[in-house]
Write a protein that holds these residues in place. Structure first.
Motif, mmCIF file in Angstrom:
data_model
loop_
_atom_site.group_PDB
_atom_site.id
_atom_site.type_symbol
_atom_site.label_atom_id
_atom_site.label_comp_id
_atom_site.label_asym_id
_atom_site.label_seq_id
_atom_site.Cartn_x
_atom_site.Cartn_y
_atom_site.Cartn_z
ATOM 1 N N VAL A 24 4.940 -47.967 38.449
ATOM 2 C CA VAL A 24 3.655 -48.258 39.082
ATOM 3 C C VAL A 24 2.616 -48.760 38.082
ATOM 4 O O VAL A 24 1.721 -49.536 38.443
ATOM 5 C CB VAL A 24 3.121 -47.030 39.851
ATOM 6 C CG1 VAL A 24 4.065 -46.662 40.970
ATOM 7 C CG2 VAL A 24 2.866 -45.854 38.925
ATOM 8 N N LEU A 25 2.713 -48.335 36.817
ATOM 9 C CA LEU A 25 1.752 -48.799 35.815
ATOM 10 C C LEU A 25 2.243 -50.035 35.058
ATOM 11 O O LEU A 25 1.504 -50.577 34.222
ATOM 12 C CB LEU A 25 1.447 -47.678 34.813
ATOM 13 C CG LEU A 25 0.646 -46.489 35.354
ATOM 14 C CD1 LEU A 25 0.394 -45.471 34.245
ATOM 15 C CD2 LEU A 25 -0.672 -46.944 35.969
ATOM 16 N N GLY A 74 -7.138 -50.880 44.819
ATOM 17 C CA GLY A 74 -6.050 -49.947 44.590
ATOM 18 C C GLY A 74 -5.103 -49.920 45.773
ATOM 19 O O GLY A 74 -5.339 -50.548 46.812
ATOM 20 N N SER A 102 -3.093 -46.991 48.028
ATOM 21 C CA SER A 102 -3.105 -45.543 48.217
ATOM 22 C C SER A 102 -2.235 -45.114 49.382
ATOM 23 O O SER A 102 -2.016 -45.867 50.325
ATOM 24 C CB SER A 102 -4.540 -45.056 48.460
ATOM 25 O OG SER A 102 -5.425 -45.526 47.460
ATOM 26 N N ARG A 156 -2.166 -40.147 46.800
ATOM 27 C CA ARG A 156 -1.634 -40.860 45.637
ATOM 28 C C ARG A 156 -2.216 -42.267 45.626
ATOM 29 O O ARG A 156 -2.285 -42.917 46.676
ATOM 30 C CB ARG A 156 -0.104 -40.938 45.680
ATOM 31 C CG ARG A 156 0.617 -39.596 45.659
ATOM 32 C CD ARG A 156 2.119 -39.811 45.757
ATOM 33 N NE ARG A 156 2.865 -38.591 45.926
ATOM 34 C CZ ARG A 156 3.388 -37.882 44.935
ATOM 35 N NH1 ARG A 156 3.240 -38.302 43.682
ATOM 36 N NH2 ARG A 156 4.061 -36.777 45.162
ATOM 37 N N THR A 157 -2.593 -42.726 44.453
ATOM 38 C CA THR A 157 -3.142 -44.071 44.376
ATOM 39 C C THR A 157 -2.829 -44.700 43.022
ATOM 40 O O THR A 157 -2.747 -44.007 42.004
ATOM 41 C CB THR A 157 -4.670 -44.069 44.608
ATOM 42 O OG1 THR A 157 -5.153 -45.410 44.652
ATOM 43 C CG2 THR A 157 -5.405 -43.323 43.510
ATOM 44 N N VAL A 158 -2.644 -45.999 43.053
ATOM 45 C CA VAL A 158 -2.534 -46.805 41.840
ATOM 46 C C VAL A 158 -3.805 -47.636 41.781
ATOM 47 O O VAL A 158 -4.067 -48.438 42.679
ATOM 48 C CB VAL A 158 -1.290 -47.714 41.870
ATOM 49 C CG1 VAL A 158 -1.226 -48.543 40.584
ATOM 50 C CG2 VAL A 158 -0.026 -46.887 42.046
ATOM 51 N N ARG A 177 -6.217 -50.441 40.109
ATOM 52 C CA ARG A 177 -6.145 -51.654 39.289
ATOM 53 C C ARG A 177 -7.519 -52.032 38.770
ATOM 54 O O ARG A 177 -8.544 -51.694 39.370
ATOM 55 C CB ARG A 177 -5.571 -52.806 40.110
ATOM 56 C CG ARG A 177 -4.169 -52.551 40.646
ATOM 57 C CD ARG A 177 -3.630 -53.763 41.394
ATOM 58 N NE ARG A 177 -2.271 -53.540 41.856
ATOM 59 C CZ ARG A 177 -1.962 -53.017 43.037
ATOM 60 N NH1 ARG A 177 -2.938 -52.671 43.873
ATOM 61 N NH2 ARG A 177 -0.707 -52.835 43.385
ATOM 62 N N PRO A 218 -2.757 -52.633 36.813
ATOM 63 C CA PRO A 218 -2.870 -51.193 37.063
ATOM 64 C C PRO A 218 -3.212 -50.434 35.783
ATOM 65 O O PRO A 218 -2.634 -50.702 34.727
ATOM 66 C CB PRO A 218 -1.485 -50.818 37.579
ATOM 67 C CG PRO A 218 -0.569 -51.848 37.021
ATOM 68 C CD PRO A 218 -1.361 -53.115 36.944
ATOM 69 N N GLU A 223 -4.351 -46.797 36.230
ATOM 70 C CA GLU A 223 -4.292 -45.363 36.516
ATOM 71 C C GLU A 223 -3.354 -45.106 37.692
ATOM 72 O O GLU A 223 -3.414 -45.798 38.703
ATOM 73 C CB GLU A 223 -5.677 -44.808 36.861
ATOM 74 C CG GLU A 223 -5.658 -43.307 37.167
ATOM 75 C CD GLU A 223 -6.974 -42.776 37.713
ATOM 76 O OE1 GLU A 223 -7.207 -41.562 37.597
ATOM 77 O OE2 GLU A 223 -7.763 -43.572 38.268
ATOM 78 N N TYR A 224 -2.508 -44.110 37.505
ATOM 79 C CA TYR A 224 -1.720 -43.575 38.613
ATOM 80 C C TYR A 224 -2.212 -42.164 38.835
ATOM 81 O O TYR A 224 -2.161 -41.312 37.943
ATOM 82 C CB TYR A 224 -0.230 -43.577 38.281
ATOM 83 C CG TYR A 224 0.625 -42.885 39.324
ATOM 84 C CD1 TYR A 224 0.553 -43.249 40.670
ATOM 85 C CD2 TYR A 224 1.498 -41.854 38.972
ATOM 86 C CE1 TYR A 224 1.335 -42.614 41.629
ATOM 87 C CE2 TYR A 224 2.285 -41.216 39.927
ATOM 88 C CZ TYR A 224 2.190 -41.600 41.245
ATOM 89 O OH TYR A 224 2.951 -40.964 42.212
#
Length: 248
Positions: free
Chosen positions: A124-125, A188, A190, A217-219, A221, A227, A229-230
């Protein structure tokens, strides 16, 4: 209203039987957030127990976030204290969201470490598997009441020198990212689901182990679409409401 003696839990102390009964009522259709509940005297008469027993049960429910007291309006079913707006471009951090609804934001940093990226985090990152990521776990508070437990993963290469001391005193993570690294949150992706609180999560949020929680939960950007932050956020089910703001 069911009396405590009628409940199938005779080995529990009487106040816990009353507490369970009140929880069942609050979760049902009889009461909505903000509704006033009967007084201690009324409940004691209805249930055939002492006012001291009722008071102890209600004190527990206040501490757990099920009820809230008002010196003039009595005791009411708690309404959500934090509205987490998912699509407001001006509100990214919890500190901002709590302030927007008139609450006092607080927090405790529970963990800060640099760890190798797992397969999920690396995906994800968009960082190599096993590359260093900063992991920080924070307990978030509104008016000194815990309402969510958050774990953030950040690519270490984007935040060189970031230390636990930078987030002391309820310092905003996004404020630090903007001021020191020039990172600003953009769009983001989510998801929200229902999960069961682990023993550790329940302990810090004042819940029973296995009780339902809102899992967010969110990624996140940056403005360039990368991206940075996870986030996994475990939210108290009665203190947090997720909302989608109309864009029309």
């Amino acid at each position: 209203m069911t009396r405590p003696d009628d409940r199938p839990t005779p080995t529990l102390p009487r106040y816990l039987q009353v507490q369970q009964m009140l929880q069942d009522i609050i979760e049902g259709a009889e009461y909505a957030p903000g509704d006033k509940v009967p007084s201690e005297r009324e409940l004691a008469e209805q249930l055939g127990v002492s006012r001291m027993t009722v008071r102890k049960a209600m004190d527990n429910l206040v501490r757990m976030g099920w009820l809230e007291r008002d010196s003039t309006a009595g005791t009411r079913v708690s309404a959500p204290r934090v509205n987490r707006v998912l699509n407001d471009p001006q509100l990214h951090s919890i500190t901002q969201m709590v302030a927007a609804t008139g609450g006092q934001a607080g927090g405790r940093l529970l963990e800060f470490q640099v760890a190798p990226a797992s397969s999920k985090v690396s995906e994800v990152l968009r960082v190599p598997l096993g590359s260093p990521v900063v992991v920080l776990r924070r307990l978030r508070l509104v008016n000194d009441v815990p309402f969510c437990l958050e774990t953030s993963h950040l690519p270490a290469e984007r935040v060189p020198g970031l230390a636990a001391e930078d987030l002391a005193g309820n310092q905003s993570l996004y404020g630090v990212l903007h001021a020191r690294y020039g990172i600003d949150a953009g769009e983001g992706e989510s998801t929200i689901s229902v999960s069961s609180a682990t023993a550790a999560e329940a302990g810090v949020l004042g819940l029973a182990q296995g009780e339902a929680v809102l899992l967010y939960r969110t990624v996140v950007r940056d403005r360039a679409g990368a991206p940075f932050e996870y986030l996994k956020s475990v939210n108290h089910p009665r203190l947090v409401a997720f909302r989608v703001r109309s864009l029309g």
